[in-house]
Design an enzyme around this catalytic site. Structure first.
Site, mmCIF file in Angstrom:
data_model
loop_
_atom_site.group_PDB
_atom_site.id
_atom_site.type_symbol
_atom_site.label_atom_id
_atom_site.label_comp_id
_atom_site.label_asym_id
_atom_site.label_seq_id
_atom_site.Cartn_x
_atom_site.Cartn_y
_atom_site.Cartn_z
ATOM 1 N N CYS A 245 -14.830 -21.916 -24.956
ATOM 2 C CA CYS A 245 -15.157 -23.685 -24.639
ATOM 3 C C CYS A 245 -16.263 -23.979 -25.475
ATOM 4 O O CYS A 245 -17.430 -23.296 -25.535
ATOM 5 C CB CYS A 245 -16.231 -23.192 -23.037
ATOM 6 S SG CYS A 245 -17.016 -25.151 -23.028
ATOM 7 N N CYS B 63 -19.749 -26.116 -23.972
ATOM 8 C CA CYS B 63 -20.664 -24.855 -23.684
ATOM 9 C C CYS B 63 -21.252 -24.474 -24.314
ATOM 10 O O CYS B 63 -22.290 -24.012 -24.945
ATOM 11 C CB CYS B 63 -19.874 -23.603 -22.665
ATOM 12 S SG CYS B 63 -18.626 -24.448 -22.131
ATOM 13 N N ASP B 64 -20.975 -23.594 -25.978
ATOM 14 C CA ASP B 64 -20.949 -22.597 -26.465
ATOM 15 C C ASP B 64 -21.460 -23.513 -28.459
ATOM 16 O O ASP B 64 -21.824 -22.503 -29.107
ATOM 17 C CB ASP B 64 -20.583 -21.409 -26.976
ATOM 18 C CG ASP B 64 -20.467 -20.892 -25.425
ATOM 19 O OD1 ASP B 64 -21.180 -20.709 -24.492
ATOM 20 O OD2 ASP B 64 -19.008 -20.616 -25.540
#
Length: 312
Positions: A138, A141-142
């Site tokens: 992701c 997300c990261d």
């Protein structure tokens, strides 16, 4: 007979449990995994959940579970094998569903499907070892953890190209590794990608191994035509070769789209009266912890509305 059975104890399921207990519903959560939390327990660090920056994913999952436990939510360790409607009910009578598991059967008037989704994996050496240490699924997300670093994206569809474009905003260098000589992504995305100076596409190639020490340091990449192997030095790799909702068991119970996602709006109402969906298994644009938690709350609100005025 339960008012509600929640299937799955990721962020959506646990949020639903908290709201259901506060609403005084007679409910249980069925969870097949030994630890609650869903995908986040495999995330090294979560930095975009409001109010808790930089929290370890496992710790955040445990906080969610502790909240549900504090309210005395009942958990059942079992694998669901099917959901069957045994009484359709009527305008003034709630339906009855039988939730079948490998550890017994449970009758309920409503069900929340919070079974989540799972990312397709490369299945190469080092992938499992370095999840959260340079391997991610992701970019949203990261990606922020890789500012001014070198990353790679594996894939050739819209998601992979979107991830590469997103990472290029703050990464020093982004490699897009694709097994073919052309991308499957839409032309407008390709045009944007090819206009970026810090993105390099590695064509006709596959990742054969992910290497590192404490974290990812490089990839072993093979050209599928020449069979030549090469090392690509990176700080992290984002694998974007597909995500699949865990909804196969319910395809004949609720309406799903072509990708298997349950069709429902923010209220979580599915095509089957009394069955609701929350989290990553719902058809929606953004799949994040915060949207899963919101889905759980919305689904329980819909459950309450559904049960009001119906004889149980």
């Amino acid at each position: 007979m339960y008012d509600l059975v929640i299937i799955g104890s990721g962020p959506a399921g646990l949020s639903a449990a908290v709201y259901a207990k506060r609403a005084g519903l007679n409910m249980i959560i069925i969870e097949k995994n030994p630890v609650s939390g869903g995908q986040i327990i495999d995330t090294y660090e979560v930095d975009n959940y409001l109010g808790i920056p930089g929290v370890n994913g496992f710790d955040l999952g445990m906080k969610f579970r502790e909240h549900a436990d504090k309210l005395c939510a009942e958990f059942v360790d079992a694998t669901v094998t099917g959901v069957e409607c045994i009484d359709k009910g009527s305008d003034d009578k709630a339906p009855v569903y039988k939730v079948k598991t490998d550890n017994g059967e449970y009758e309920t008037h409503t069900v929340i499907l919070a079974t989540g989704a799972h990312h397709s994996k490369l299945g190469v050496p080092g992938e499992e070892e370095y999840i959260g240490k340079g391997v991610s699924y992701c970019a949203t997300c990261d990606g922020a953890f890789y500012r001014d670093k070198v990353t790679a994206v594996n894939g050739g569809g819209d998601v992979a190209v979107e991830d590469a474009i997103f990472l290029a905003r703050f990464c020093k260098k982004v490699y897009l590794i694709h097994r073919r000589d052309e991308l499957r992504a839409t032309k407008i995305l390709q045009d944007e990608l090819f206009g970026l100076d810090n993105v390099e596409v590695i064509w006709d190639s596959v990742v054969k191994e992910i290497k590192g020490e404490d974290k990812v340091t490089h990839l072993k990449v093979e050209n599928v035509k020449s069979k030549e192997m090469s090392d690509v030095n990176v700080d992290g790799i984002f694998i974007a070769i597909g995500i699949h909702p865990s909804t196969d068991l319910f395809a004949d119970v609720v309406e799903c789209d072509e990708g298997g996602y349950v069709i429902a709006g923010e209220d979580g109402k599915t095509s089957a009266p009394g069955i609701f969906v929350a989290g990553d298994s719902r058809k929606k644009r953004l799949r994040q912890i915060v949207t899963a938690v919101a889905d759980g709350a919305n689904a329980v609100t819909s459950v309450q509305d559904f049960l009001v005025g119906k004889e149980k």
